[in-house]
Design an enzyme around this catalytic site. Structure first.
Site, PDB file in Angstrom:
ATOM      1  CD  GLU A  86      -4.540   1.825  -2.816  1.00  0.00           C
ATOM      2  OE1 GLU A  86      -4.734   1.177  -1.770  1.00  0.00           O
ATOM      3  OE2 GLU A  86      -4.666   3.051  -2.895  1.00  0.00           O
ATOM      4  CG  ASP A 128      -1.848   1.159   1.273  1.00  0.00           C
ATOM      5  OD1 ASP A 128      -2.276   1.595   0.191  1.00  0.00           O
ATOM      6  OD2 ASP A 128      -2.170   1.639   2.377  1.00  0.00           O
ATOM      7  CG  ASP A 184      -1.007   3.218   6.057  1.00  0.00           C
ATOM      8  OD1 ASP A 184      -1.075   4.023   5.139  1.00  0.00           O
ATOM      9  OD2 ASP A 184      -1.284   3.506   7.240  1.00  0.00           O
TER      10      ASP A 184
END
EC number: 3.1.21.10
Lengths: 179, 179
Positions: free
Chosen positions: A68, A7, A141
């Protein structure tokens, strides 16, 4: 299949490693956050992200890296940092020949909660349940990185079928041209 | 002072090396473009940018790297690629301990043409004149990279004075606290 989920972020870059195949219970092998100081210069922050990602790749030897996909709808400053941190993660994977897959936030949410508009708490709760953890990974996260890895494991069979179909179609089209 | 200017981009990343000091004629040591294929996957494109930047750093051993500061006002897709290519350039410099400076497009235009709203042709014309070239470097990305390097050489004295003033102020403030 062993997947490192990333992430991306400059201040906090979530990382999580999940092993398993679609349709079977999954196992978490590690989770954490790579942090860099907001007042350090950008080059050194990117260097710290690189060193962090390299450490995770060395330790866990994932077969895939799921990152991501960054959109720029959000805050301008944040998006630039996110895009730059994601570039470093992709670069580290590419240098080792590890395939990189990008998944959008809504694909990830839909994969683990069934809804592309689920909130952080819902994602954290499902990650906890799917990986049989005693508590949701903190910060968010870290949980998001695990969700990305899970999403990749679950989406991979469909994506592979799609790739095979495209390859077959291309092969047939080529055969048609050379015939 | 030897500066590598980088106009970041995934399809075309402009690079140019300029040597000189403010107030004296400048010399171009090299100019070029690092290209990556739009249909290659993102990880491999970033890897190609990294290899290209490394080659330029190896060949020219610049003391500074000047990179265009990326804004997200423009086209979303382009900006992501630009941010990611700039991250790779900054990372390569930071790994070697080379200081990285960011300059905005309008700072660069103002430095070489006197106007922050100058067009590409004007920037190209001034780069040609300032470096005493026989023709404007092509493509525009290459000329922009040289303009970035020139901008850095010319802005550096002012930036150094500012840094020294801040350091002095901080030192005095510390002295004040410890006295």
């Amino acid at each position: 299949m062993r997947v490192l989920g990333v992430d991306p972020g400059l201040t906090r870059c979530g990382v999580g490693v999940v092993e398993g195949v679609a349709g079977r219970p999954l196992t978490m092998l590690g989770v954490g956050v790579i942090r860099t100081l907001p007042d350090a210069d950008l080059g050194h922050r990117l260097l710290a992200v690189e060193q962090g990602v390299e450490k995770w790749l060395d330790e866990h030897r994932p077969e895939f890296v799921a990152v991501e996909r960054v959109f720029s709808q959000h805050n301008v400053r944040t998006v630039m940092g996110t895009a730059q941190a994601s570039a470093v993660a992709m670069l580290c994977a590419a240098r080792r020949g590890i395939p990189v897959a990008l998944h959008t936030p809504s694909e990830v949410k839909a994969a683990v909660t069934g809804s592309g508009r689920a909130d952080k708490a819902q994602v954290g709760a499902m990650v906890t349940r799917l990986l049989r953890l005693s508590a949701p990974p903190k910060p968010a996260d870290a949980a998001d990185a695990l969700a990305l890895a899970i999403c990749h494991i679950w989406r991979a069979p469909a994506q592979n079928r799609l790739r095979q179909a495209v390859a077959l179609h291309t092969a047939n089209a080529t055969k048609g041209r050379t015939a």
